[in-house]
Design a protein around this motif. Structure first.
Motif, PDB file in Angstrom:
ATOM      1  N   ALA A 138      51.157  41.233  70.686  1.00 43.80           N
ATOM      2  CA  ALA A 138      51.285  40.040  71.522  1.00 43.80           C
ATOM      3  C   ALA A 138      50.112  39.907  72.478  1.00 43.80           C
ATOM      4  O   ALA A 138      49.607  38.793  72.709  1.00 43.80           O
ATOM      5  CB  ALA A 138      52.599  40.096  72.299  1.00 43.80           C
ATOM      6  N   LEU A 139      49.650  41.021  73.030  1.00 43.51           N
ATOM      7  CA  LEU A 139      48.520  40.987  73.960  1.00 43.51           C
ATOM      8  C   LEU A 139      47.227  40.592  73.248  1.00 43.51           C
ATOM      9  O   LEU A 139      46.403  39.859  73.801  1.00 43.51           O
ATOM     10  CB  LEU A 139      48.362  42.346  74.637  1.00 43.51           C
ATOM     11  CG  LEU A 139      49.439  42.696  75.669  1.00 43.51           C
ATOM     12  CD1 LEU A 139      49.320  44.161  76.080  1.00 43.51           C
ATOM     13  CD2 LEU A 139      49.345  41.786  76.891  1.00 43.51           C
TER      14      LEU A 139
ATOM     15  N   ASN B  92      56.892  52.962  75.895  1.00 43.49           N
ATOM     16  CA  ASN B  92      56.933  52.967  74.435  1.00 43.49           C
ATOM     17  C   ASN B  92      57.914  51.944  73.883  1.00 43.49           C
ATOM     18  O   ASN B  92      57.739  51.443  72.764  1.00 43.49           O
ATOM     19  CB  ASN B  92      57.299  54.361  73.921  1.00 43.49           C
ATOM     20  CG  ASN B  92      57.078  54.480  72.426  1.00 43.49           C
ATOM     21  OD1 ASN B  92      55.965  54.335  71.932  1.00 43.49           O
ATOM     22  ND2 ASN B  92      58.156  54.722  71.689  1.00 43.49           N
ATOM     23  N   THR B  93      58.937  51.604  74.652  1.00 44.56           N
ATOM     24  CA  THR B  93      59.856  50.565  74.181  1.00 44.56           C
ATOM     25  C   THR B  93      59.133  49.236  74.029  1.00 44.56           C
ATOM     26  O   THR B  93      59.455  48.444  73.131  1.00 44.56           O
ATOM     27  CB  THR B  93      61.046  50.390  75.147  1.00 44.56           C
ATOM     28  OG1 THR B  93      60.580  49.964  76.428  1.00 44.56           O
ATOM     29  CG2 THR B  93      61.827  51.674  75.300  1.00 44.56           C
ATOM     30  N   LEU B  94      58.153  48.992  74.886  1.00 46.25           N
ATOM     31  CA  LEU B  94      57.381  47.741  74.794  1.00 46.25           C
ATOM     32  C   LEU B  94      56.442  47.779  73.599  1.00 46.25           C
ATOM     33  O   LEU B  94      56.270  46.769  72.899  1.00 46.25           O
ATOM     34  CB  LEU B  94      56.587  47.520  76.084  1.00 46.25           C
ATOM     35  CG  LEU B  94      57.406  47.394  77.367  1.00 46.25           C
ATOM     36  CD1 LEU B  94      56.500  47.093  78.547  1.00 46.25           C
ATOM     37  CD2 LEU B  94      58.462  46.320  77.237  1.00 46.25           C
ATOM     38  N   PHE B  95      55.819  48.934  73.365  1.00 43.38           N
ATOM     39  CA  PHE B  95      54.947  49.052  72.192  1.00 43.38           C
ATOM     40  C   PHE B  95      55.753  48.876  70.908  1.00 43.38           C
ATOM     41  O   PHE B  95      55.314  48.209  69.967  1.00 43.38           O
ATOM     42  CB  PHE B  95      54.233  50.402  72.188  1.00 43.38           C
ATOM     43  CG  PHE B  95      53.243  50.581  73.307  1.00 43.38           C
ATOM     44  CD1 PHE B  95      52.328  49.584  73.599  1.00 43.38           C
ATOM     45  CD2 PHE B  95      53.228  51.743  74.066  1.00 43.38           C
ATOM     46  CE1 PHE B  95      51.405  49.734  74.633  1.00 43.38           C
ATOM     47  CE2 PHE B  95      52.308  51.904  75.095  1.00 43.38           C
ATOM     48  CZ  PHE B  95      51.405  50.897  75.383  1.00 43.38           C
TER      49      PHE B  95
ATOM     50  N   VAL C 148      47.241  50.127  85.598  1.00 39.99           N
ATOM     51  CA  VAL C 148      48.431  50.661  86.262  1.00 39.99           C
ATOM     52  C   VAL C 148      49.535  50.968  85.247  1.00 39.99           C
ATOM     53  O   VAL C 148      50.360  51.867  85.460  1.00 39.99           O
ATOM     54  CB  VAL C 148      48.950  49.693  87.350  1.00 39.99           C
ATOM     55  CG1 VAL C 148      47.941  49.562  88.466  1.00 39.99           C
ATOM     56  CG2 VAL C 148      49.293  48.327  86.779  1.00 39.99           C
ATOM     57  N   PHE C 149      49.557  50.235  84.150  1.00 36.75           N
ATOM     58  CA  PHE C 149      50.536  50.471  83.088  1.00 36.75           C
ATOM     59  C   PHE C 149      50.211  51.767  82.350  1.00 36.75           C
ATOM     60  O   PHE C 149      51.096  52.558  82.022  1.00 36.75           O
ATOM     61  CB  PHE C 149      50.528  49.291  82.122  1.00 36.75           C
ATOM     62  CG  PHE C 149      51.508  49.391  80.991  1.00 36.75           C
ATOM     63  CD1 PHE C 149      52.856  49.137  81.177  1.00 36.75           C
ATOM     64  CD2 PHE C 149      51.075  49.723  79.704  1.00 36.75           C
ATOM     65  CE1 PHE C 149      53.768  49.223  80.139  1.00 36.75           C
ATOM     66  CE2 PHE C 149      51.984  49.810  78.646  1.00 36.75           C
ATOM     67  CZ  PHE C 149      53.328  49.556  78.859  1.00 36.75           C
ATOM     68  N   HIS C 150      48.934  52.006  82.108  1.00 34.81           N
ATOM     69  CA  HIS C 150      48.510  53.199  81.374  1.00 34.81           C
ATOM     70  C   HIS C 150      48.411  54.438  82.273  1.00 34.81           C
ATOM     71  O   HIS C 150      48.315  55.559  81.763  1.00 34.81           O
ATOM     72  CB  HIS C 150      47.172  52.937  80.685  1.00 34.81           C
ATOM     73  CG  HIS C 150      47.260  51.874  79.632  1.00 34.81           C
ATOM     74  ND1 HIS C 150      48.003  52.017  78.494  1.00 34.81           N
ATOM     75  CD2 HIS C 150      46.693  50.627  79.564  1.00 34.81           C
ATOM     76  CE1 HIS C 150      47.906  50.932  77.744  1.00 34.81           C
ATOM     77  NE2 HIS C 150      47.125  50.070  78.371  1.00 34.81           N
TER      78      HIS C 150
END
Length: 298
Positions: free
Chosen positions: A232-233, A222-225, A102-104
């Motif tokens: 982290a994952l 992209n802010t999370l990447f 769902v994120f991708h």
């Protein structure tokens, strides 16, 4: 397309995916994970779909997480206790791809939560873009109470910061108001108004131009990447493998599950925590809350 574990329908720019295993509290089976991703791919290709809403069938649970009782022999020996790191890694990877789909997915995904939202069910909701719940919903990162880890902990940390530590370390359940206070859900609605209100919001979203929705989501993701989410994952995935192969007193839970059945195993597990429970940490606290999910799902 006909599915056996989900329902899919699309109308007026909004697609609905229903987790359809109500007799199992909509627990994630291998088949459900596969069918869900297939439906999401259909919505991805459909130019008329701009928003996807996920919900659980039956009203008792959004989802209680991954089905512990299912046959997982396609990943390794019938008894998962006999699995090595390779088998565990393949099984975890299958679930991870499902939850993060769902994120991708390029368009906004809304989780409409009614009832229990536990373990992997909470993870799927957290990976969604927006979350709305009914006022009688119950949440929990309950993996700790099964002596297993959660590969998706970094996303919880992103959503609510260091407050996630108490949830992860205790495995406590919490209500809709606490989920709102923590920032896990965006809004709370009365159960009988939930679908009407979420539909209205989803329709508003779907009136936004598609390029705006898609590129806004890309920018936000992209802010999370950029903040190191992928690293982290990967670490969390490895930590979960180690946890699941580590020895502890909770090996007793697995032994009882195999030899005496789920009832005995859960009675033993609950007895470990019972002397220290608060009024809200596990037991139901109001008559309007849904029935406690059947044992065997996490």
């Amino acid at each position: 397309m006909a599915y056996s574990t989900i329902l899919y329908e699309a109308d007026d720019r909004v697609a609905w995916i229903t987790l359809n295993r109500p007799d199992k509290n909509n627990a994630f089976s291998i088949e459900l994970c596969n069918e869900f991703q297939d439906a999401l791919a259909i919505a991805e290709r459909d130019p008329d779909v701009r928003v996807v809403v996920i919900k659980g069938a039956g009203g008792r649970a959004f989802s209680s997480g991954f089905d512990m009782s299912q046959d997982k022999s396609e990943f390794g020996p019938k008894e998962s206790g006999d699995w090595g790191f390779d088998e565990l890694s393949r099984y975890f990877d299958h679930g991870v791809k499902f939850m993060r789909s769902v994120f991708h997915f390029s368009k906004p995904v809304v989780a409409m939560i009614s009832g229990y939202c536990l373990a992997g069910g909470l993870d799927l909701a957290m990976w969604s873009d927006v979350r709305y719940c009914s006022d009688d919903s119950r949440f929990g990162a309950i993996e700790a109470r099964f002596a297993i880890g959660d590969t998706e902990v970094p996303m919880m940390s992103h959503l609510i910061g260091q407050r996630c530590r108490e949830l992860v370390y205790t495995g406590d359940m919490f209500d809709a108001q606490e989920a709102y206070r923590l920032g896990i859900v965006n809004r709370i609605f009365a159960r009988d108004r939930l679908e009407e209100e979420v539909t209205r919001i989803a329709k508003r979203m779907s009136r936004v131009a598609l390029p705006t929705l898609v590129w806004s989501k890309k920018a936000l993701n992209n802010t999370l990447f950029a903040a190191g989410l992928e690293s982290a994952l990967r670490y969390s995935f490895a930590a979960d493998l180690i946890i699941n192969k580590s020895d502890s007193e909770f090996r007793r839970f697995g032994e009882l599950l195999r030899t005496e059945g789920a009832k005995a195993a859960f009675q033993w597990r609950d007895s470990v925590f019972a002397p220290f429970e608060s009024e809200t940490s596990w037991a139901r606290t109001a008559s309007k809350q849904p029935a406690k999910p059947k044992d065997g799902k996490s």
